[in-house]
Write a protein that holds these residues in place. Structure first.
Motif, short mmCIF file in Angstrom:
data_model
loop_
_atom_site.label_atom_id
_atom_site.label_comp_id
_atom_site.label_asym_id
_atom_site.label_seq_id
_atom_site.Cartn_x
_atom_site.Cartn_y
_atom_site.Cartn_z
N LYS A 197 0.84 -1.19 0.00
CA LYS A 197 0.00 0.00 0.00
C LYS A 197 0.88 1.25 0.00
N PRO A 198 0.36 2.37 -0.55
CA PRO A 198 1.16 3.60 -0.57
C PRO A 198 1.60 4.05 0.82
N ARG A 199 0.69 3.96 1.81
CA ARG A 199 1.07 4.37 3.16
C ARG A 199 2.25 3.55 3.70
N ARG A 200 2.28 2.27 3.36
CA ARG A 200 3.38 1.44 3.83
C ARG A 200 4.69 1.84 3.17
N VAL A 201 4.64 2.16 1.88
CA VAL A 201 5.86 2.60 1.18
C VAL A 201 6.35 3.92 1.78
N VAL A 202 5.43 4.82 2.10
CA VAL A 202 5.82 6.09 2.73
C VAL A 202 6.49 5.83 4.07
N ARG A 203 5.95 4.90 4.84
CA ARG A 203 6.56 4.59 6.14
C ARG A 203 7.96 4.03 5.96
N TRP A 204 8.16 3.18 4.95
CA TRP A 204 9.50 2.64 4.71
C TRP A 204 10.48 3.75 4.34
N ILE A 205 10.03 4.70 3.52
CA ILE A 205 10.93 5.78 3.09
C ILE A 205 11.26 6.71 4.25
N MET A 206 10.27 6.98 5.12
CA MET A 206 10.47 7.91 6.22
C MET A 206 11.19 7.28 7.42
N THR A 207 11.32 5.97 7.45
CA THR A 207 11.96 5.29 8.57
C THR A 207 13.46 5.18 8.31
N PRO A 209 16.94 3.56 7.85
CA PRO A 209 17.24 2.22 7.32
C PRO A 209 17.61 1.21 8.40
N GLY A 210 18.21 1.67 9.49
CA GLY A 210 18.58 0.75 10.55
C GLY A 210 17.41 0.22 11.33
N HIS A 211 16.23 0.85 11.23
CA HIS A 211 15.05 0.42 11.96
C HIS A 211 14.07 -0.38 11.09
N LEU A 212 14.44 -0.65 9.85
CA LEU A 212 13.58 -1.44 8.96
C LEU A 212 13.89 -2.92 9.11
N ALA A 213 12.85 -3.73 9.02
CA ALA A 213 13.05 -5.17 9.01
C ALA A 213 13.75 -5.59 7.71
N GLU A 214 14.31 -6.78 7.73
CA GLU A 214 15.07 -7.23 6.56
C GLU A 214 14.19 -7.33 5.32
N THR A 215 12.97 -7.85 5.48
CA THR A 215 12.08 -7.97 4.32
C THR A 215 11.63 -6.59 3.83
N GLU A 216 11.37 -5.66 4.77
CA GLU A 216 10.96 -4.31 4.37
C GLU A 216 12.09 -3.60 3.63
N ALA A 217 13.31 -3.74 4.12
CA ALA A 217 14.45 -3.11 3.44
C ALA A 217 14.65 -3.68 2.04
N ALA A 218 14.43 -5.01 1.90
CA ALA A 218 14.59 -5.63 0.57
C ALA A 218 13.52 -5.13 -0.39
N GLU A 219 12.28 -5.02 0.08
CA GLU A 219 11.20 -4.55 -0.80
C GLU A 219 11.39 -3.08 -1.15
N LEU A 220 11.85 -2.27 -0.19
CA LEU A 220 12.11 -0.86 -0.50
C LEU A 220 13.23 -0.73 -1.52
N LYS A 221 14.25 -1.56 -1.41
CA LYS A 221 15.33 -1.54 -2.39
C LYS A 221 14.81 -1.89 -3.78
N GLU A 222 13.90 -2.87 -3.84
CA GLU A 222 13.31 -3.24 -5.13
C GLU A 222 12.46 -2.11 -5.70
N ILE A 223 11.74 -1.41 -4.84
CA ILE A 223 10.92 -0.29 -5.29
C ILE A 223 11.81 0.83 -5.83
N ARG A 224 12.87 1.12 -5.13
CA ARG A 224 13.78 2.18 -5.59
C ARG A 224 14.45 1.82 -6.91
N ALA A 225 14.72 0.55 -7.11
CA ALA A 225 15.32 0.12 -8.38
C ALA A 225 14.31 0.19 -9.52
N ALA A 226 13.02 0.01 -9.21
CA ALA A 226 11.99 0.01 -10.26
C ALA A 226 11.55 1.42 -10.63
#
Length: 325
Positions: A197-207, A209-226
């Motif tokens: 969801k967009p709100r979840r992506v916003v939370r990942w960007i605003m958090t 990086p050291g406080h993100l879970a491993e799966t969240e960091a991986a998905e955010l990295k994929e989003i940034r690459a796309a």
């Protein structure tokens, strides 16, 4: 002096608008199936080819359970097209509101939208009680379990609290009745992940990086690459957070110049607002002082005012505030 909390909140609102505009890139990255490495083998001697099953594609939120365009989506699309057409003809917002019989704030929102996806992103990505169970449902559907009561019983065992109609409505758009089951089923379909969801992506960007879970960091990295725009947005958010945490307010002008150099209209609006109050924003990013106490007193005064239901005059409000101190 600007309050640091409000600065981060304004930045988060600008990031949310940016994510809304570019959410189709996220959906494309998450719902595009990966290529199958091993093709399905058909046993020799079979007289007829296997019947292919309907792929289990998650609904994108733009259609109802019968496959028709949702009323909200159709109305928003019609209004957006009409407002943009009248704007291109040189009409003012007030004239457009009178002609289309829309509120001025509604016309302004449609006029300022960069695209139709920005207006539809919240309507098509609303939370559902099925969200956490959808990966399991897609897996069971691809395995051949098309029995809705059975799927509902399995979900109940997993902690699902909804009724069977919720599951039936979800599968109705892509369920083919009376479809024969293939004698030789094909290879399992590629994994289709639901887009975050967009709100979840916003939370990942605003958090941080050291406080993100491993799966969240991986998905955010994929989003940034796309999506290059979201990659640049995340980089600007990191720079702003470092500047605020380390009290380097003197770097604010250079940060604003970098933001204006990129194609990010929502962040441009934020920067223009900061320029109108540059001294206060710089002070809020440079010192340990904060206007949080002032904000607290304002909130307390508003609470006391609302407790009077709009019937208390200024003298009574003043007396109540002084007695509560």
């Amino acid at each position: 002096m600007a309050d640091a909390w409000h600065l981060l909140r304004n930045l988060a609102e600008a990031v949310e608008k940016t994510v809304g505009v570019h959410h189709p890139c996220i959906r494309k990255a998450f719902t595009t199936p990966q290529a199958v490495t091993e093709p399905a083998t058909v046993p020799s001697g079979t007289a007829e080819p296997p019947v292919e099953e309907e792929p289990c594609v998650p609904p994108d939120g733009t259609r109802d359970v019968l496959g028709r365009p949702r009323r909200l989506v159709a109305r928003t699309t019609e209004r957006y097209t009409a407002v943009q057409q009248l704007l291109s003809e040189g009409r003012s917002l007030a004239a457009i509101g009178r002609q289309l019989r829309l509120d001025h704030s509604t016309v302004r929102r449609f006029a300022r939208a960069q695209s139709l996806d920005e207006l539809l992103v919240k309507a098509t990505n609303r939370a559902s009680i099925l969200d956490e169970h959808k990966p399991y449902l897609h897996q069971r559907w691809r395995e051949g379990c098309h029995d809705i009561p059975q799927l509902h019983r399995e979900l109940r065992a997993r902690g699902f609290t909804g009724d069977i109609q919720c599951v039936r409505r979800y599968f109705r758009p892509f369920k083919r009745p009376h479809s024969p089951k293939p004698k030789n089923p094909p290879a399992p379909a590629p994994e289709l992940r639901p887009a975050p969801k967009p709100r979840r992506v916003v939370r990942w960007i605003m958090t941080s990086p050291g406080h993100l879970a491993e799966t969240e960091a991986a998905e955010l990295k994929e989003i940034r690459a796309a999506c290059p725009h979201l990659d640049v947005t995340a980089r600007h958010v990191r720079d702003f957070a470092d500047m605020m945490r380390e009290l380097r307010g003197e770097e604010l002008p250079s940060w604003m110049d970098r933001v204006l150099a990129d194609d990010l209209p929502a962040l441009h609006s934020l920067v223009n607002g900061m320029k109108r109050d540059l001294d206060a924003v710089t002070a809020g990013l440079s010192t340990h002082w904060s206007s949080g106490q002032v904000e607290g007193h304002v909130t307390r005064a508003k609470l006391l005012k609302r407790m009077g239901y709009g019937r208390a005059n200024l003298d009574l409000l003043r007396r109540r505030i002084l007695l509560r101190m």
